[in-house]
Design an enzyme around this catalytic site. Structure first.
Site, PDB file in Angstrom:
ATOM      1  N   LEU A 110       0.866  -1.189   0.000  1.00  8.07           N
ATOM      2  CA  LEU A 110       0.000   0.000   0.000  1.00  8.07           C
ATOM      3  C   LEU A 110       0.899   1.235   0.000  1.00  8.07           C
ATOM      4  O   LEU A 110       0.969   1.991   0.955  1.00  8.07           O
ATOM      5  CB  LEU A 110      -0.934  -0.034   1.211  1.00  8.07           C
ATOM      6  CG  LEU A 110      -2.328   0.585   1.030  1.00  8.07           C
ATOM      7  CD1 LEU A 110      -3.048  -0.001  -0.166  1.00  8.07           C
ATOM      8  CD2 LEU A 110      -3.172   0.400   2.259  1.00  8.07           C
ATOM      9  N   HIS A 111       1.635   1.404  -1.111  1.00  6.35           N
ATOM     10  CA  HIS A 111       2.512   2.567  -1.268  1.00  6.35           C
ATOM     11  C   HIS A 111       1.682   3.752  -1.748  1.00  6.35           C
ATOM     12  O   HIS A 111       0.455   3.716  -1.694  1.00  6.35           O
ATOM     13  CB  HIS A 111       3.669   2.242  -2.221  1.00  6.35           C
ATOM     14  CG  HIS A 111       3.220   1.906  -3.610  1.00  6.35           C
ATOM     15  ND1 HIS A 111       2.923   2.867  -4.541  1.00  6.35           N
ATOM     16  CD2 HIS A 111       2.982   0.724  -4.211  1.00  6.35           C
ATOM     17  CE1 HIS A 111       2.525   2.289  -5.670  1.00  6.35           C
ATOM     18  NE2 HIS A 111       2.554   0.986  -5.482  1.00  6.35           N
ATOM     19  N   ALA A 112       2.322   4.799  -2.222  1.00  7.75           N
ATOM     20  CA  ALA A 112       1.651   6.075  -2.496  1.00  7.75           C
ATOM     21  C   ALA A 112       0.430   5.973  -3.415  1.00  7.75           C
ATOM     22  O   ALA A 112      -0.637   6.485  -3.081  1.00  7.75           O
ATOM     23  CB  ALA A 112       2.645   7.082  -3.062  1.00  7.75           C
ATOM     24  N   ALA A 168      -2.383   3.768  -1.861  1.00  7.23           N
ATOM     25  CA  ALA A 168      -2.844   4.447  -0.641  1.00  7.23           C
ATOM     26  C   ALA A 168      -3.714   5.644  -1.010  1.00  7.23           C
ATOM     27  O   ALA A 168      -4.705   5.924  -0.337  1.00  7.23           O
ATOM     28  CB  ALA A 168      -1.659   4.878   0.217  1.00  7.23           C
TER      29      ALA A 168
END
Length: 89
Positions: free
Chosen positions: A14-16, A19
């Site tokens: 759940l990176h940028a 997210a």
């Protein structure tokens, strides 16, 4: 209040970008949305809060939703996790 245990099954976690999609989706609901991992609980509508959890591939977290549209919010966020997993394929 509804709770669900979810696992990050996409390769990048759940990176940028994911997210951001999460926050955009969660923000459509009036319910209070929290994410719990270990001893940390963050606002589920906060990009900084979510990124601070460091949710990588295989991470397990608890989704906590309370409010008038909690059922729809949980279902929609669960589906988002499935969609993110399918994008990696």
């Amino acid at each position: 209040m509804l709770t669900r245990e979810l696992t990050i099954n996409n390769k990048s976690g759940l990176h940028a970008r994911p997210a951001t999609l999460w926050v955009q989706t969660a923000s459509r609901f009036r319910s209070k949305i929290k994410i719990k991992r270990g001893g940390s609980v963050v606002e589920g509508k906060s990009i900084l809060g979510i990124l601070s959890l460091g949710l990588s591939a295989g991470s397990v977290f608890e989704l906590l939703v309370e409010g008038e549209d909690e059922t729809e919010a949980v279902a929609t966020l669960e589906q988002l996790m499935i969609d993110l997993e399918n994008q990696d394929r």
